[in-house]
Design a protein around this motif. Structure first.
Motif, PDB file in Angstrom:
ATOM      1  N   ARG A  95       0.864  -1.191   0.000  1.00  0.00           N
ATOM      2  CA  ARG A  95       0.000   0.000   0.000  1.00  0.00           C
ATOM      3  C   ARG A  95       0.896   1.235   0.000  1.00  0.00           C
ATOM      4  O   ARG A  95       1.768   1.364   0.879  1.00  0.00           O
ATOM      5  CB  ARG A  95      -0.913   0.009   1.202  1.00  0.00           C
TER       6      ARG A  95
ATOM      7  N   ARG B 213       1.153   5.117   0.568  1.00  0.00           N
ATOM      8  CA  ARG B 213       0.389   6.206   1.193  1.00  0.00           C
ATOM      9  C   ARG B 213       0.489   7.463   0.318  1.00  0.00           C
ATOM     10  O   ARG B 213       1.429   7.585  -0.488  1.00  0.00           O
ATOM     11  CB  ARG B 213       0.904   6.489   2.603  1.00  0.00           C
ATOM     12  N   PRO B 214      -0.441   8.391   0.482  1.00  0.00           N
ATOM     13  CA  PRO B 214      -0.352   9.626  -0.286  1.00  0.00           C
ATOM     14  C   PRO B 214       0.776  10.516   0.235  1.00  0.00           C
ATOM     15  O   PRO B 214       1.249  10.334   1.355  1.00  0.00           O
ATOM     16  CB  PRO B 214      -1.713  10.298  -0.074  1.00  0.00           C
TER      17      PRO B 214
ATOM     18  N   THR C 195       2.226  13.525   2.037  1.00  0.00           N
ATOM     19  CA  THR C 195       1.648  14.327   3.123  1.00  0.00           C
ATOM     20  C   THR C 195       2.475  15.603   3.324  1.00  0.00           C
ATOM     21  O   THR C 195       3.532  15.767   2.731  1.00  0.00           O
ATOM     22  CB  THR C 195       1.630  13.525   4.462  1.00  0.00           C
TER      23      THR C 195
ATOM     24  N   GLN D 231       8.645   1.328   6.791  1.00  0.00           N
ATOM     25  CA  GLN D 231       9.440   2.296   7.545  1.00  0.00           C
ATOM     26  C   GLN D 231       8.510   3.214   8.359  1.00  0.00           C
ATOM     27  O   GLN D 231       7.298   3.256   8.130  1.00  0.00           O
ATOM     28  CB  GLN D 231      10.301   3.145   6.595  1.00  0.00           C
ATOM     29  N   THR D 232       9.100   3.909   9.280  1.00  0.00           N
ATOM     30  CA  THR D 232       8.320   4.832  10.107  1.00  0.00           C
ATOM     31  C   THR D 232       7.658   5.889   9.228  1.00  0.00           C
ATOM     32  O   THR D 232       8.294   6.453   8.342  1.00  0.00           O
ATOM     33  CB  THR D 232       9.249   5.509  11.139  1.00  0.00           C
ATOM     34  N   GLY D 233       6.381   6.081   9.507  1.00  0.00           N
ATOM     35  CA  GLY D 233       5.643   7.109   8.768  1.00  0.00           C
ATOM     36  C   GLY D 233       5.148   6.624   7.412  1.00  0.00           C
ATOM     37  O   GLY D 233       4.617   7.420   6.640  1.00  0.00           O
ATOM     38  N   ALA D 234       5.249   5.327   7.127  1.00  0.00           N
ATOM     39  CA  ALA D 234       4.800   4.829   5.822  1.00  0.00           C
ATOM     40  C   ALA D 234       3.299   4.525   5.816  1.00  0.00           C
ATOM     41  O   ALA D 234       2.720   4.257   4.770  1.00  0.00           O
ATOM     42  CB  ALA D 234       5.579   3.589   5.432  1.00  0.00           C
ATOM     43  N   GLY D 235       2.672   4.552   7.005  1.00  0.00           N
ATOM     44  CA  GLY D 235       1.206   4.376   7.067  1.00  0.00           C
ATOM     45  C   GLY D 235       0.782   3.063   7.673  1.00  0.00           C
ATOM     46  O   GLY D 235      -0.359   2.633   7.482  1.00  0.00           O
ATOM     47  N   LYS D 236       1.627   2.442   8.447  1.00  0.00           N
ATOM     48  CA  LYS D 236       1.272   1.147   9.057  1.00  0.00           C
ATOM     49  C   LYS D 236       0.091   1.301  10.021  1.00  0.00           C
ATOM     50  O   LYS D 236      -0.897   0.583   9.928  1.00  0.00           O
ATOM     51  CB  LYS D 236       2.486   0.590   9.831  1.00  0.00           C
ATOM     52  N   THR D 237       0.241   2.245  10.930  1.00  0.00           N
ATOM     53  CA  THR D 237      -0.824   2.439  11.927  1.00  0.00           C
ATOM     54  C   THR D 237      -2.121   2.893  11.247  1.00  0.00           C
ATOM     55  O   THR D 237      -3.216   2.498  11.658  1.00  0.00           O
ATOM     56  CB  THR D 237      -0.365   3.478  12.984  1.00  0.00           C
ATOM     57  N   TYR D 238      -1.966   3.719  10.199  1.00  0.00           N
ATOM     58  CA  TYR D 238      -3.163   4.177   9.496  1.00  0.00           C
ATOM     59  C   TYR D 238      -3.907   2.977   8.903  1.00  0.00           C
ATOM     60  O   TYR D 238      -5.121   2.877   9.013  1.00  0.00           O
ATOM     61  CB  TYR D 238      -2.768   5.156   8.381  1.00  0.00           C
TER      62      TYR D 238
ATOM     63  N   SER E 222       6.661   3.869  17.338  1.00  0.00           N
ATOM     64  CA  SER E 222       7.411   3.565  16.111  1.00  0.00           C
ATOM     65  C   SER E 222       8.466   2.502  16.346  1.00  0.00           C
ATOM     66  O   SER E 222       8.838   1.780  15.426  1.00  0.00           O
ATOM     67  CB  SER E 222       8.088   4.833  15.598  1.00  0.00           C
TER      68      SER E 222
ATOM     69  N   GLY F 242       8.967   0.380  13.003  1.00  0.00           N
ATOM     70  CA  GLY F 242       9.481   0.960  11.755  1.00  0.00           C
ATOM     71  C   GLY F 242      10.686   0.167  11.246  1.00  0.00           C
ATOM     72  O   GLY F 242      11.584  -0.173  12.013  1.00  0.00           O
TER      73      GLY F 242
ATOM     74  N   LYS G 264      -1.231   7.186  18.248  1.00  0.00           N
ATOM     75  CA  LYS G 264      -0.279   8.275  18.470  1.00  0.00           C
ATOM     76  C   LYS G 264      -0.917   9.291  19.402  1.00  0.00           C
ATOM     77  O   LYS G 264      -2.122   9.511  19.368  1.00  0.00           O
ATOM     78  CB  LYS G 264       0.045   8.963  17.139  1.00  0.00           C
TER      79      LYS G 264
HETATM   80  N1  LIG Z   1      -3.458   5.729   3.021  1.00  0.00           N
HETATM   81  C1  LIG Z   1      -3.327   6.885   3.659  1.00  0.00           C
HETATM   82  N2  LIG Z   1      -4.188   7.879   3.457  1.00  0.00           N
HETATM   83  C2  LIG Z   1      -4.059   9.024   4.122  1.00  0.00           C
HETATM   84  N3  LIG Z   1      -3.125   9.326   5.027  1.00  0.00           N
HETATM   85  C3  LIG Z   1      -2.237   8.357   5.300  1.00  0.00           C
HETATM   86  C4  LIG Z   1      -2.296   7.110   4.653  1.00  0.00           C
HETATM   87  N4  LIG Z   1      -1.290   6.360   5.124  1.00  0.00           N
HETATM   88  C5  LIG Z   1      -0.653   7.123   6.032  1.00  0.00           C
HETATM   89  N5  LIG Z   1      -1.224   8.316   6.150  1.00  0.00           N
HETATM   90  C6  LIG Z   1      -0.785   9.372   7.031  1.00  0.00           C
HETATM   91  O1  LIG Z   1       0.616   9.360   7.084  1.00  0.00           O
HETATM   92  C7  LIG Z   1       1.081   9.687   8.366  1.00  0.00           C
HETATM   93  C8  LIG Z   1       1.972   8.570   8.884  1.00  0.00           C
HETATM   94  O2  LIG Z   1       1.215   7.418   8.984  1.00  0.00           O
HETATM   95  P1  LIG Z   1       1.325   6.395  10.167  1.00  0.00           P
HETATM   96  O3  LIG Z   1       1.479   7.059  11.482  1.00  0.00           O
HETATM   97  O4  LIG Z   1       0.267   5.414  10.030  1.00  0.00           O
HETATM   98  O5  LIG Z   1       2.705   5.763   9.804  1.00  0.00           O
HETATM   99  P2  LIG Z   1       3.422   4.533  10.558  1.00  0.00           P
HETATM  100  O6  LIG Z   1       4.061   3.766   9.560  1.00  0.00           O
HETATM  101  O7  LIG Z   1       2.446   3.889  11.452  1.00  0.00           O
HETATM  102  O8  LIG Z   1       4.477   5.305  11.462  1.00  0.00           O
HETATM  103  P3  LIG Z   1       5.145   4.700  12.817  1.00  0.00           P
HETATM  104  O9  LIG Z   1       6.111   3.662  12.418  1.00  0.00           O
HETATM  105  O10 LIG Z   1       5.814   5.902  13.408  1.00  0.00           O
HETATM  106  O11 LIG Z   1       4.053   4.167  13.626  1.00  0.00           O
HETATM  107  C9  LIG Z   1      -0.108   9.844   9.253  1.00  0.00           C
HETATM  108  O12 LIG Z   1      -0.416  11.219   9.392  1.00  0.00           O
HETATM  109  C10 LIG Z   1      -1.200   9.165   8.464  1.00  0.00           C
HETATM  110  O13 LIG Z   1      -2.475   9.779   8.726  1.00  0.00           O
END
Ligand SMILES: Nc1ncnc2c1ncn2[C@@H]1O[C@H](COP(=O)(O)OP(=O)(O)OP(=O)(O)O)[C@@H](O)[C@H]1O
Length: 833
Positions: free
Chosen positions: A451, A453-454, A456, A529-536, A645, A677, A821
């Protein structure tokens, strides 16, 4: 006989002078020559009444009778006096000068009377036919005309009033018409006032006319008196003639005659003086009349002015009236036109409607004609039906009897069919499960999806934030990455672009969730990786929940659907692995380190002593559990975001089911893992705690990779124990388990190295084949026997002290979130357990 000299003085007597109005003329000298006989021609007449000395009348131009006229009269009277004297000398003679003198005098008096009468008639005509009278006549004519005009206006007004004066709604002229009516009534009032003034003027004119009539009467009286005087004088003249004749016949003594003449003369003188006095009186009256006339003329003049003013007013009123009349006419005309137009339109409409009605009528007539036979048929049918209805109750009873019997038979058939259907349904259910599992197996027990992510705000701007990831329009399993100018492509089971929704992603995993209900172990990882959208992807947001929330919702709805045949118990646990230390996120002491141990029953199964397990019955319960776990983490770690993370978060959902009809027991476990991450922090020269964290993360992720590699190469030994993560997930990664890995990648240029690394890892995982799926199940009849390897009590022993029900209170603003978060404004409420 010689006449006495004294007799020649007779002509110079004051009476004669007064008569001729030559009183102040110088007396002729005594002894002067006798006047010559009177000339026969009128021009030579001694008392002319015409010429320059005559009395002229006119408007304000009375010529005085004295002055030059008097002097001319006197000069004209002189020969007459001389003639008189001559006559008086010769009167006793055969030429009868005295008689001639008298005759002349009488003639003169006659002429004077005539002239006076003429003068009077002239005066009368002038007075009677004066401008005043003419003016009066004109006024009367004008008055009459105005009256007629007024009558006409009144008639028109009456006519207008008799017309329907009802309110004309929407008519713009009605207000104007009312104003005009007011104006008209005002004009009428003013006209009435004018009429009053006119009548006053008429009255005044009438008074003046009366006065004139009086004057006329008086003049008439004077004339009558004069006529009488004339008559009397004529009589006396006749008498004188007779006397003269008798005297001639008798030749009386001169003295006597003289005396008689004197006597006669004195009488005549007296008469003359009287006449003069009367004449004087008349002249005075004439003067008075003139004065009156003057006054009347002045009054007339003022009347003229008044009349002019009134006329101007009347003209003004007339113009007003005319204007009002014109306006009314225009208004009436426009109203008339409107009316005509409306009538024409209405007429046209009526004609059209009439035509339509006629057409309808014709249609109705033809319909009627065609319907009549149908009506006859219907009547026949009706009669037939009526006959049938009479016999209907009997038929009905019979039919009811047979129908009841048929229904009883049908119910029996349906019952047996139902039994058959139920049997088939159960068989189909088994078949569906088989098919489903076969499908999952065919898809591969380890499936990997990516997946993206867009972009940001946090990605910043500039070349580093440019997009480096592209997709294949024809194949949704291909992803292209531009790394350091080189395009690299990867093939995975599915690739989701930034436009993909949470529901789209969940669509891909929901089959796994369903298989969990059927007793399979399922493991869903979010890697990246961190911030790639896993938690989302795993947790999502309150408005747009991720896989965790949706999976639990699906579980509950599926369980609900099967409630008639199966009894399910769902429990949840939440754990965290940080720096290779396992902690219970739902426990009362989250800082306590947990250990993974083998089941003491010798089954070889693993369990985590002290891991809290909550039984949940709804999504609300789950939310409360998460809230509690989140609270635990917030109190435990000061920087939760960073900690999140760097740690693996696990949500373990266990579904235990019992088929009510067969007693079959199933146990499925759904592991939802939000991995730490994956970026290689250690390589960037991190130190201290960060380095330690990175080492642990790398170790666990490498262990995960090694496990998957061992499984792929079907090695006899799979190094599950190399990390807490693989050790804990051993049962969900081996054998018949189903695994889904969601590889989260960032699309921007600056993260391409990490993206490349993640995608390589994903490709490696995807090539692993797990063994054929073996379902962990036991028949209900076996439940009392020795537990099989997936007996729940063995799998995760639940110390009674640690087994909880779902928290009974507390709400969550972000459901399904255990690795949430920290939000700056967010406040957590403690979860009472
Ligand atoms: N598919 C998506 N659509 C919209 N926003 C997204 C999407 N995926 C990620 N984001 C946004 O990107 C940012 C980082 O996402 P997220 O916190 O999920 O990353 P992560 O991989 O879980 O980071 P960490 O490892 O620090 O937990 C967040 O603000 C999240 O809302």
């Amino acid at each position: 006989m010689v006449p006495s000299r004294r007799t020649w003085n007779l002509g110079a007597t004051p009476s004669l002078r007064g008569l001729w109005r030559v009183g102040r003329a110088p007396e002729p000298e005594p002894g002067m020559a006798r006047p010559a006989p009177a000339p026969a021609s009128p021009a030579a007449r001694p008392f002319p009444h015409t010429g320059p000395g005559r009395l002229r009348t006119g408007r304000g131009k009375d010529t005085p009778v004295c002055g030059d006229e008097d002097s001319s009269a006197r000069s004209a009277a002189r020969p007459a006096l001389a003639q008189c004297r001559a006559l008086s000398v010769d009167w006793a003679g055969p030429g009868s000068p005295h008689g001639l003198y008298l005759t002349l005098q009488v003639e003169h008096l006659k002429e004077k009377l005539i002239s006076q009468a003429q003068e009077v008639s002239r005066l009368r005509s002038e007075l009677g036919g004066t401008d005043l009278e003419k003016h009066r006549d004109l006024l009367m004519v004008e008055n009459e005309r105005l009256r007629q005009e007024m009558r006409r206006c009144e008639a028109e007004l009456q006519e207008l009033r008799t017309k329907p004066a009802g309110p004309c709604p929407g008519c713009e002229h009605s207000q104007e018409s009312a104003q005009l009516r007011d104006k008209l009534s005002q004009l009428q009032l003013e006209m009435a006032e004018s009429k009053g003034m006119l009548s006053e003027l008429n009255l005044e004119v009438q008074q003046k006319t009366d006065r004139l009539a009086e004057v006329e009467l008086r003049l008439k009286d004077c004339l009558a008196e004069k006529a009488q005087e004339e008559e009397r004088l004529s009589r006396r003249l006749r008498d004188s003639h007779e006397t003269i004749a008798s005297l001639r016949a008798q030749s009386p003594p001169v003295k006597y005659v003289i005396k008689t003449v004197e006597v006669e003369s004195s009488k005549t003188k007296q008469a003359l003086s009287e006449s003069q006095a009367r004449n004087q009186h008349l002249q005075e009256q004439v003067a008075m009349q003139r004065q009156v006339l003057k006054e009347m003329e002045q009054q007339l003049q003022s009347s003229h002015q008044l009349t002019a003013r009134l006329r101007a007013q009347i003209a003004m009123y007339e113009s007003e009236l005319e204007r009002a009349h014109g306006q009314m006419l225009e208004e009436m005309q426009s109203l008339e036109e409107d009316k005509n137009r409306a009538i024409e339109e209405a007429f046209a409409r009526a004609q059209v409607e009439m035509k339509a009605v006629h057409e309808n009528l014709a249609g109705v007539r033809t319909n009627l004609l065609t319907l009549q036979p149908a009506l006859r048929t219907l009547t026949n049918d009706y009669n037939g039906l009526k006959r049938q209805v009479r016999g209907f109750p009997l038929l009905l009873q019979e039919a009811l009897r047979s129908v009841k019997a048929e229904i009883g038979q049908a119910i029996e058939e349906v019952n047996s069919n139902n039994q058959e259907l139920l049997r088939k349904y159960r068989r189909e259910l088994q078949l569906r499960k088989k098919c489903h599992n076969e499908l999952v197996r065919l898809k591969g027990n380890i499936r990997v999806i990516a997946r993206v992510r867009p972009v940001t705000k946090e990605d910043g701007e500039g070349p580093e934030a440019t997009n480096a990831v592209t997709f294949d329009a024809d194949d949704d399993s291909i992803i292209h990455l531009l790394h350091k100018g080189k395009p690299v492509s990867f093939e995975l089971d599915k690739v989701f672009s930034p436009q993909a929704s949470q529901q789209d992603v969940f669509q891909e995993v929901q089959a796994l969730v369903t298989s969990c209900i059927d007793g399979f172990n399922v493991c869903i990882f979010a890697y990246g990786q961190t911030g790639a959208g896993k938690t989302y992807t795993m947790e999502g947001t309150a408005e747009n929940p991720g896989i965790n929330q949706r999976a639990l919702q699906l579980l509950f709805s599926e369980v609900q659907e099967k409630a008639s045949d199966w009894e399910y118990t769902i429990t949840v646990s939440a754990a965290e692995i940080y720096n290779e230390v396992l902690r219970d996120l739902l426990g009362k002491e989250p800082q306590e380190k947990l250990e993974i141990r083998l089941c003491p029953d010798g089954s070889g199964q693993l369990y985590v002593p002290g891991l809290t397990e909550f039984q949940v019955q709804s999504v609300d319960d789950i939310n409360k559990v998460f809230e509690f776990g989140h609270t635990n983490r917030t109190t435990e770690f000061t920087n939760l975001n960073e900690h999140s993370s760097r740690s693996h978060a696990l949500l373990i959902v266990t579904v235990r089911g019992v088929d009510c009809s067969t007693g079959l027991r199933t146990t499925g476990k759904l592991n939802l893992v939000d991995l730490a991450g994956s970026e290689r922090v250690g390589k960037s020269g991190a130190e201290g705690s960060r380095l330690r964290e990175a080492q642990h993360i790398n170790k666990s992720l490498s262990a995960l990779g090694d496990v998957i590699a061992a499984l792929r190469s079907r090695q006899g030994h799979v190094p599950f124990r190399n990390s807490k993560l693989t050790y804990l997930l051993q049962d969900s990664l081996s054998g018949d388990s189903k695994t889904l890995m969601v590889v989260q990648v960032s699309p921007v240029e600056k993260n391409t190295s990490e993206t490349l690394y993640s995608l390589k890892f994903a490709e490696r995982v995807r090539s692993v084949e797990l063994g054929p799926g073996l379902r962990r199940a036991e028949l209900g009849s076996w439940s009392s026997q020795e537990h099989l390897e997936w007996e729940p009590a063995c799998q995760t022993p639940q110390p009674s002290a640690r087994a909880h029900s779902a928290p009974s209170s507390g709400t969550s603003s972000r459901p399904g979130s255990i690795r949430r978060k920290l939000q700056p404004s967010g406040k957590s409420r403690p979860l009472p357990v």
